[in-house]
Each structure stands twice: as C-alpha cells, then as structure tokens.
Design a protein around this motif. Structure first.
Motif: not given
Length: 136
Positions: A32-51
C-alpha cells in the motif's frame, strides 16, 4: 504422552500461523505504501505549474492531490430548513426533572459556601502571617 506432543505441535503450528499472518499484513502495508509512493511520483512527474525546483514540484503535486471540489451551498434551501432542524435538535434534548435540578442547585450552593469559608480562612491566615512578619 501423545496428547502433550499433539498440544505442543498445535501450539507451534498456531505460532507459525500468527507469524505468517503478521508477515502478510506487513507485506500488505508495504505494498500500500509503495502504491501511494508510485501515485505520488506519477503526479510529481506529470504536474506542471511549479517553479522548477524539486520542492516546488513536490508542493504542487501535494496541493493537486489534496484539493477537492467543494459542493455549492443552496442558501435559500438552508434558510428554509434551518428552523426545522433547530426544532428537531431541541426536541431531542432530555431536560432534567424539577427534583434533580433542585438537588444540583443545593450542591452548588453548598460547595460555594465551603470554598468561600476555605478561602476566607486562607486569606485570614496570610494576613496574620504578614502582620507578624511586619510586611503589612
């Protein structure tokens, strides 16, 4: 003798089963922890609008993940329903009986008197003590 052996074997088997269950739970938590981490990294990689910095990316990904749309409140309906809800809640209250209120009132008066006498005595003791020391 065989009964004792059977009991020991059964206890050992129970212990092994408990250990296996704990390991399975631990493995599920890790997955479960691993899947949350993967989800977060996916968001991290896809998300734009940061500095552009790593901290900015992390902050932006967290805010995107946490933000949810709020439902709009229909104020007209809320004002219509408010008095009805209020009356329903008031009717749920269990009021104390007259006798019960009387006894509670007496207890409050008694404790006020006791504390009044106590603090009067403490004040009087300090006053005489200070007069003896000649502070006052």
């Amino acid at each position: 003798m065989s009964d004792k052996k059977n009991l020991k074997e059964q206890k050992a088997q129970d212990k092994l089963n408990k250990i296996k269950e704990k390991q399975a739970k631990k493995q599920q938590k890790l997955e479960a922890k691993k899947s949350k981490k993967e989800e977060f990294t996916k968001l991290y990689n896809e998300f734009e609008g940061h500095d552009g910095t790593r901290e900015g990316k992390i902050k932006a990904a967290k805010t995107k993940r946490i933000k949810k749309e709020k439902e709009k409140i229909d104020y007209k309906l809320a004002f219509k329903e408010a008095p009805v809800k209020f009356l329903k809640e008031v009717n749920k209250i269990q009021w104390s009986s007259r006798k019960n209120l009387g006894t509670k009132f007496l207890w409050v008066i008694i404790f006020i008197a006791i504390f009044g006498v106590f603090f009067f005595c403490v004040d009087w003791i300090f006053q005489t003590l200070f007069e003896l020391i000649k502070i006052i």
